[in-house]
Design a protein around this motif. Structure first.
Motif, PDB file in Angstrom:
ATOM      1  N   GLU A   1     -51.495  23.656 -18.972  1.00  0.00           N
ATOM      2  CA  GLU A   1     -52.112  23.968 -20.166  1.00  0.00           C
ATOM      3  C   GLU A   1     -53.618  24.479 -20.083  1.00  0.00           C
ATOM      4  O   GLU A   1     -53.782  25.128 -20.911  1.00  0.00           O
TER       5      GLU A   1
ATOM      6  N   GLU B   1     -43.323  29.600 -10.953  1.00  0.00           N
ATOM      7  CA  GLU B   1     -43.458  28.593 -12.011  1.00  0.00           C
ATOM      8  C   GLU B   1     -43.390  27.141 -12.077  1.00  0.00           C
ATOM      9  O   GLU B   1     -43.015  27.202 -11.303  1.00  0.00           O
TER      10      GLU B   1
ATOM     11  N   ARG C   1     -46.548  23.852 -26.912  1.00  0.00           N
ATOM     12  CA  ARG C   1     -45.863  24.669 -26.662  1.00  0.00           C
ATOM     13  C   ARG C   1     -45.242  24.883 -25.000  1.00  0.00           C
ATOM     14  O   ARG C   1     -43.412  25.051 -25.181  1.00  0.00           O
ATOM     15  N   ASN C   2     -45.250  23.672 -24.312  1.00  0.00           N
ATOM     16  CA  ASN C   2     -44.876  24.083 -22.589  1.00  0.00           C
ATOM     17  C   ASN C   2     -43.560  22.980 -23.597  1.00  0.00           C
ATOM     18  O   ASN C   2     -42.569  23.108 -22.712  1.00  0.00           O
TER      19      ASN C   2
ATOM     20  N   LEU D   1     -43.434  28.518 -17.991  1.00  0.00           N
ATOM     21  CA  LEU D   1     -44.358  28.038 -18.000  1.00  0.00           C
ATOM     22  C   LEU D   1     -45.118  27.804 -17.402  1.00  0.00           C
ATOM     23  O   LEU D   1     -45.155  28.683 -16.527  1.00  0.00           O
ATOM     24  N   TYR D   2     -46.481  27.528 -18.137  1.00  0.00           N
ATOM     25  CA  TYR D   2     -47.944  27.756 -17.239  1.00  0.00           C
ATOM     26  C   TYR D   2     -48.758  26.209 -18.075  1.00  0.00           C
ATOM     27  O   TYR D   2     -48.327  25.481 -18.685  1.00  0.00           O
TER      28      TYR D   2
ATOM     29  N   ARG E   1     -49.668  21.918 -24.811  1.00  0.00           N
ATOM     30  CA  ARG E   1     -48.527  20.526 -23.937  1.00  0.00           C
ATOM     31  C   ARG E   1     -47.144  21.564 -25.330  1.00  0.00           C
ATOM     32  O   ARG E   1     -46.154  20.896 -24.974  1.00  0.00           O
TER      33      ARG E   1
ATOM     34  N   TRP F   1     -38.961  23.136 -14.688  1.00  0.00           N
ATOM     35  CA  TRP F   1     -38.694  22.890 -15.698  1.00  0.00           C
ATOM     36  C   TRP F   1     -38.307  21.500 -16.162  1.00  0.00           C
ATOM     37  O   TRP F   1     -38.593  20.810 -17.065  1.00  0.00           O
TER      38      TRP F   1
ATOM     39  N   LYS G   1     -39.615  23.727 -22.852  1.00  0.00           N
ATOM     40  CA  LYS G   1     -38.622  22.653 -21.506  1.00  0.00           C
ATOM     41  C   LYS G   1     -37.243  22.686 -22.596  1.00  0.00           C
ATOM     42  O   LYS G   1     -35.795  23.201 -21.838  1.00  0.00           O
TER      43      LYS G   1
END
Length: 303
Positions: free
Chosen positions: A136, A172, A9-10, A133-134, A7, A175, A14
């Motif tokens: 989690e 994707e 990382r995402n 974004l992938y 999380r 974001w 963002k």
């Protein structure tokens, strides 16, 4: 890898995408409300991760200098590979289709492995162009933060496929969204049929930051994501059902409630859609409840 690392990382990605779209966003100061509305952090993200990304001064938040330095590195990588974007996309499309054909037609997997070894280098370069974004869970399954070792991250068909969908199928995750906050704490209704009384009862439900709130008659429970209270089988939502001897698939309903909570939390699911899916679970309970009564031996008389 734990969810928290994926999380974080995402959220970092963002922030990077905000900085690209809004120019001086990295140098501004923010209130918590502004972090929510302008930087697209969910309320739970602010509660759990704000200290990972922001320094505080005079009740205002500013993005940490080490985060800005990391973004400079991202941008350098983008500049390094962006001029080759078109060529890289052609190779990715060709290789992906070749790998997919091998798996779909049960051809020797050694052939797929060889193509993956070539494609992971292409995917790693394209990663810096798109920085997707992938989910989690996808990152957790890989065991790797993509930016730490992109070639290793894309050293398998499924992650290459994820990148392909981002590039060619608009796959994707959005974001610039606060995701599930749009359906948080919104009043919902769930109809549950009772054979004892011969009619539907209306349960009042809300998706909360940590789970669900269920209300019916004098019951008012703040439950976990799977509907239990303190992980006790007979408590929470299930105590309400037990009050009227409702029959239902316990493990299935637990799984469904937790799955719905996670999906609603990680997407921009509308309140209407959330209520429809919640009633899908209610309809499952109702079908089992009615079938249990209708199929009891005629001499039992339990209902």
């Amino acid at each position: 890898m734990e969810y928290r690392e994926a999380r974080k990382r995402n959220l970092k990605i963002k922030l990077y995408k905000v900085s690209l779209s809004k120019g001086k966003a990295l140098d501004q100061t923010y209130s918590k409300e502004a972090i929510h509305k302008k930087l697209f952090f969910k309320k739970s993200d602010i509660a759990d991760y704000i200290d990972c990304f922001f320094d505080i001064s005079n009740e205002k938040y500013i993005i940490k200098s080490e985060i800005k330095e990391e973004f400079d590195r991202y941008f350098e990588k983008y500049n390094q590979y962006s001029s080759d974007q078109q060529e890289l996309e052609v190779i990715l499309k060709t290789n992906y289709k070749a790998i997919r054909d091998i798996y779909m037609n049960f051809k020797p997997t050694e052939d797929a492995y060889e193509i993956i070894q070539k494609t992971k280098e292409i995917a790693a370069k394209m990663h810096w162009i798109y920085l997707p974004l992938y989910p989690e869970q996808t990152i957790m399954n890989s065991g790797i933060i993509p930016e730490e070792n992109p070639e290793e991250y894309y050293n398998q068909f499924h992650t290459i496929e994820d990148l392909y969908r981002v590039v060619f199928e608009s796959g994707e995750i959005v974001w610039n969204s606060v995701e599930g906050d749009i359906n948080l704490n919104s009043p919902l209704k769930m109809r549950i049929y009772s054979s004892r009384w011969g009619h539907d009862d209306i349960y009042s439900v809300k998706r909360t930051m940590n789970g669900w709130n269920f209300k019916h008659l004098s019951y008012d429970f703040n439950c976990s994501k799977d509907g239990t209270l303190n992980s006790i089988k007979e408590d929470g939502f299930y105590r309400i059902l037990a009050h009227d001897s409702i029959q239902y698939p316990y493990d299935g309903v637990k799984f469904a409630l937790e799955t719905l909570w996670k999906t609603a939390d990680s997407t921009s699911m509308s309140i209407k859609e959330l209520e429809i899916k919640l009633q899908d679970i209610g309809d499952w309970i109702n079908a089992v409840e009615k079938a249990t009564k209708n199929n009891q031996p005629n001499w039992v008389g339990y209902y």
